[in-house]
Design an enzyme around this catalytic site. Structure first.
Site, PDB file in Angstrom:
ATOM      1  N   LYS A   1       0.872  -1.179   0.000  1.00  0.00           N
ATOM      2  CA  LYS A   1       0.000   0.000   0.000  1.00  0.00           C
ATOM      3  C   LYS A   1       0.905   1.224   0.000  1.00  0.00           C
ATOM      4  CE  LYS A   1      -3.825   1.979   2.681  1.00  0.00           C
ATOM      5  NZ  LYS A   1      -3.482   3.312   2.309  1.00  0.00           N
TER       6      LYS A   1
ATOM      7  N   ARG B   1      -8.096  12.820  -6.734  1.00  0.00           N
ATOM      8  CA  ARG B   1      -9.185  12.063  -6.133  1.00  0.00           C
ATOM      9  C   ARG B   1     -10.343  12.963  -5.705  1.00  0.00           C
ATOM     10  NH1 ARG B   1     -11.339   9.987  -1.682  1.00  0.00           N
ATOM     11  NH2 ARG B   1     -12.029   7.852  -1.876  1.00  0.00           N
TER      12      ARG B   1
END
Ligand code: IVH
Length: 654
Positions: A115, A136
């Site tokens: 991650k 985002r």
């Protein structure tokens, strides 16, 4: 906990989290660590799960953070950008794996990836050509950050292959550890993710270009294949920079095993990670179990608890890097941290001293973050009593050459600008021998310091003139270690061209650009005579890089040093982009028919392998020709695979 206790605790948590969010997002001033934040957030979530009637709209668990900025056009994501459910708990990870088993009624294949601790973006290609990039934002709408994303050298503007239609890929933008270290010094950044996020928000993309962002792609919207790992392979063929560490496993036990192994292994990656992401590999299975409102039900993030320790700062040193930047480093009272004893910690820059209010004799919390030495994350102010701590003074003169230190323009960095400063020379040679440079195994910073102090060497090329006898007088140097030093220096002579270019330490030329320069110019001679205009035509090279390369090779001293390196036997070889040998380590012994010693070495390097001089446990293959001597026995003893010249040639035919 009863309802009224729950209500009280929820109110407290909401109040705290809202305050932390305000400082983090609006003031760019994180008050607590990510881990502490996640703990509070997860506590709130779990109480709300037990008492759903107490959930209010203003709870941080319900809010989608508005994270868009004025000055950019807004674009709607299609489809929306989800987030991931995450945990620090082994138990919850097991529950996720159990749930998947129940929901799919099958033994499943999982793909595991690190991650990345970066910033999510969505990128749109049309007919194989880069069109748009969107931040985002709140997951539904984001900012048009096309121009800033275009500055990422690793991201192709045109994809490889005959592609038609729209391709939407998603990934993480970040600074590599190496780039961040330099940026932290010059710009005063203290956190790599925040710095990447801030860079994406710059309205001036020329400034963004200067900072050298990186990216890894982990998701594609339209199904290109049946499984995620096949998709990643396809993206790789298109030349998209996909995550380099993935693992397919087919049981819950192996997910757990990989999670445990990657806890340390992830530090080998060139960027910071904070956990792993576990996803179902088969797209048909993903479809079957679908999404919640916020996240896919087929994926899960496990985050590693950062390992911390508390200790006391006894003093602060000022280190001089090879570019002349002065970095404060704290000397600590030794403390145990994830299996090692820590004695020093980085403080990225002088602003960091101010931001955290670090003083000598302070108790501090140090955290292992994947850098070589850990960093200080906070001062335990409660432990100060009276006047037992004192402020760290900025030095005015270079601790090594005593010349006056300066600030360039409005840089945070304090620099020594004397190119002959002994500490800078030491830094340059350390960079030269480093793993990603010439990879001279037995020569580290401490030995370099000794060799310089005792006037045994004064430049990189002097290393190749060393003999056992000349280094034996160095303190603590036994015959055997002297032999190892000379062997590893000799073994480094045949070096891939890109690593040689990187090792020279040209300003702004990191590993990635060194590769591009090697591919384009194909030899060091040609690169030395490169012209500014032709360099500017190369995809991925901008004005700043071109200028520093030209300046570097214009300097007579640098040219002379390169001549000396070549004269002393350094032999940069253009590495053809084949990685058949996958960095496997080879030792050669005996007489070969098809190859000379030099040509077999060259062949191994050109095909992506590594040549070693002596057999050790790390060796993968011994190529044994006629009249092989004692090496065969040693290889057998160490379980190293012994192959003939013919078998080596067969490996290349794969
Ligand atoms: S897959 C639906 N893979 O972590 C989202 N995400 O905390 C599927 N992230 O929003 C994402 N590394 O931005 C995926 N290897 C990886 C990732 C990764 C980092 C980010 C991603 C996501 C966030 C969730």
């Amino acid at each position: 906990m009863n309802q009224s206790e729950a209500k009280k605790r929820i109110e407290e948590l909401k109040h705290q989290l809202n305050k932390f969010d305000h400082y983090y997002y609006d003031k760019a001033l994180p008050l607590i660590t990510d881990y502490e934040y996640d703990e509070l957030y997860n506590e709130l979530k779990s109480i709300e799960n037990t008492f759903p009637l107490l959930i209010t709209e203003d709870s941080p668990t319900q809010r989608v953070l508005e994270n868009t900025i004025t000055g950019f056009n807004k674009i709607k994501h299609n489809p929306k950008m989800y987030s991931l459910e995450n945990t620090y708990s082994d138990n919850e990870l097991s529950n996720f794996l159990k749930r998947i088993k129940k929901d799919t009624n099958k033994i499943n294949e999982f793909i595991i990836e690190p991650k990345i601790d970066g910033v999510a973006v969505s990128i749109i290609y049309e007919n194989g050509v880069f069109k748009k990039a969107i931040s985002r934002g709140n997951g539904i709408t984001g900012d048009d950050i096309t121009n800033n994303i275009k500055t990422i050298e690793e991201l192709p503007l045109v994809l490889e292959g005959e592609l038609t239609g729209e391709l939407i890929v998603r990934g993480e933008v970040f600074f590599t550890k190496e780039t961040f270290k330099e940026l932290a010094e010059t710009y005063g950044f203290s956190n790599a993710r925040n710095a990447a996020s801030g860079t994406l928000k710059l309205l001036n993309s020329r400034e963004a270009a200067k900072r050298h962002l990186s990216i890894r792609i982990h998701t594609v919207i339209t199904g290109l294949a049946d499984t995620d790992n096949e998709i990643l392979n396809k993206l790789k063929q298109m030349k998209l920079p996909v995550i380099e560490m993935t693992k397919i496993v087919n049981s819950a036990e192996n997910v757990i095993k990989t999670k445990d192994i990657w806890k340390e292994k992830r530090f080998e990656l060139p960027y910071e990670t904070d956990g792993i992401v576990i996803k179902l590999n088969k797209l048909s299975m993903r479809k079957k179990i679908g999404y919640t409102n916020k996240s896919p039900k087929w994926a899960f993030a496990f985050k590693y608890k950062p390992e911390n320790a508390i200790t006391k700062i006894s003093s602060v040193d000022f280190q001089i890097g090879r570019t002349g930047v002065i970095t404060p480093v704290a000397n600590l009272e030794p403390v145990q941290l994830s299996g090692t004893i820590v004695k020093r910690a980085t403080i990225h820059n002088f602003d960091e001293i101010k931001r955290l209010d670090i003083q000598i004799n302070d108790f501090v919390e140090v955290e292992k973050s994947g850098e070589i030495i850990p960093k200080i994350i906070k001062v335990i102010k409660e432990k100060r009593n009276g006047d037992n701590t004192f402020k760290i003074k900025k030095p005015k003169i270079c601790p090594s050459c005593r010349s006056e230190l300066i600030h360039y323009n409005d840089e945070v960095a304090l620099r020594c600008i004397n190119v002959n400063c002994p500490a800078r020379i030491e830094g340059n040679i350390s960079h030269f021998v480093s793993k990603t440079g010439m990879n001279i195994e037995n020569v580290g910073p401490a030995l370099i310091k000794q060799l310089l102090n005792e006037n045994i060497i004064s430049s990189m090329s002097d290393l190749y003139k060393l003999e056992i006898e000349t280094i034996l007088p160095v303190e603590r140097m036994a015959e055997k270690s002297a032999e190892n030093v000379i062997n590893s220096i000799n073994a480094s002579k045949d070096v891939p061209l890109h690593r040689f270019i990187y090792a020279l330490g040209i300003r702004n030329v990191g590993e990635y650009l060194a590769n591009i320069l090697a591919d384009t110019y194909k030899s060091i001679d040609k690169l030395m005579d490169a012209k500014y205009d032709e360099m500017m035509k190369i995809n991925g090279i901008g004005d700043e890089v071109a200028q520093s390369v030209i300046m570097f090779f214009k300097n007579e001293k640098n040219r002379e040093e390169i001549e000396n390196l070549l004269k002393n036997g350094v032999n940069p070889i253009l590495q053809i982009k084949r990685n058949i040998l996958e960095e496997k380590k080879f030792v050669i012994t005996g007489h070969l028919d098809e190859f000379t010693r030099d040509s077999v070495k060259r062949s191994i390097i050109e095909n992506g392998g590594i040549v070693l001089n002596t057999i050790s446990k790390e060796t993968d293959f011994l190529i044994a020709g006629e009249n092989s001597g004692s090496k065969i026995k040693k290889a057998e003893k160490m379980n190293v695979k012994i192959i003939s010249e013919k078998e080596y040639l067969q490996m290349l035919e794969k």
